[in-house]
Design a protein around this motif. Sequence first.
Motif, short mmCIF file in Angstrom:
data_model
loop_
_atom_site.label_atom_id
_atom_site.label_comp_id
_atom_site.label_asym_id
_atom_site.label_seq_id
_atom_site.Cartn_x
_atom_site.Cartn_y
_atom_site.Cartn_z
N TRP A 128 -9.11 -2.39 -2.06
CA TRP A 128 -8.45 -3.08 -0.95
C TRP A 128 -9.48 -3.88 -0.15
N MET A 145 -7.88 6.01 0.88
CA MET A 145 -8.11 4.80 1.65
C MET A 145 -9.56 4.63 2.11
N GLY A 153 -8.83 2.29 -1.10
CA GLY A 153 -9.62 1.67 -0.04
C GLY A 153 -10.70 0.73 -0.53
N PHE A 162 1.54 1.73 6.69
CA PHE A 162 1.00 0.63 5.89
C PHE A 162 2.05 -0.44 5.60
N SER A 207 -12.97 3.21 2.39
CA SER A 207 -13.35 1.85 2.01
C SER A 207 -14.58 1.78 1.13
N ILE A 259 0.82 -1.21 0.00
CA ILE A 259 0.00 0.00 0.00
C ILE A 259 0.86 1.27 0.00
#
Length: 271
Positions: A162, A151, A159, A252, A153, A113
Amino acid sequence: MVNKLHLISGLPRSGSTLLCALLRQNPRFTAAMTSPVASLCGTMHKKMCGGEFAVFFDDAKRAAMLRGVFDSYYAGIQPSEVVFDTNRIWTGRAALLKALYPESRIICCVRDIGWIIDSVERMLAKNPLQLSRMFNFEPGSSVYARVETLMNSEKGLIGLPWSNLREAWFGDEAKRLILVPYDRLVRAPEQTLRSLYEELGEPWFSHDLDHVAYDEPDYDALLGMPGLHKVRAKVEHQARKPSIPPDLFAKFAHTQFWEKPELNVHRVRIL
């Protein structure tokens, strides 16, 4: 009609465009950067499951309609050809893909990341007079604020994929995944490709690793990040130091779960 389909997904800035540029050298393969097929399927799926017309669709008709999106977008594909459709959403739709194309595999390009964030920041630094769509064309935010956006989500560039990747990794369809680590792809491209061909059951094609070509200037200009999908001619590892603050990189540093055997409970194939 699309008879053989595989998906390319995973994390951004992790080699998916490079992998597509290599695969498309094979005349039997069709591959490119992110396509609109996943979004088209999502919109159609929603219409068939909700609203006043949902009563006219059963599962068989929904499956036929969704396969029709692939067939229409890739019209002209010969029965012997293989389609590799790219979208980071696909890891979040593994069960749907199994229902539509039971033999399909999801090839997931992955990378630490910290290096992904670093790659995004380097692209921004190369284009200081541009404002990027991934940050809603807003000027003046700090790298720390940008990382929070990346990031997220639910909709972040990093995010969301991920989260999708982790869901697929630990889910029932994990056996459909094939992971391609970025460092492995750029350091040992031929060995990585040979392993991928073997995993997919495809006859080997000799790739030219010194003359790779791919670019999407119009798309990148629309994003406000010229050169985002431009691939260097020669596949090789280029050593460099991180450009982002060290505390961000350290934050990260231990997030690459695919490198931890105890977390690979479904024995996902890692090239």
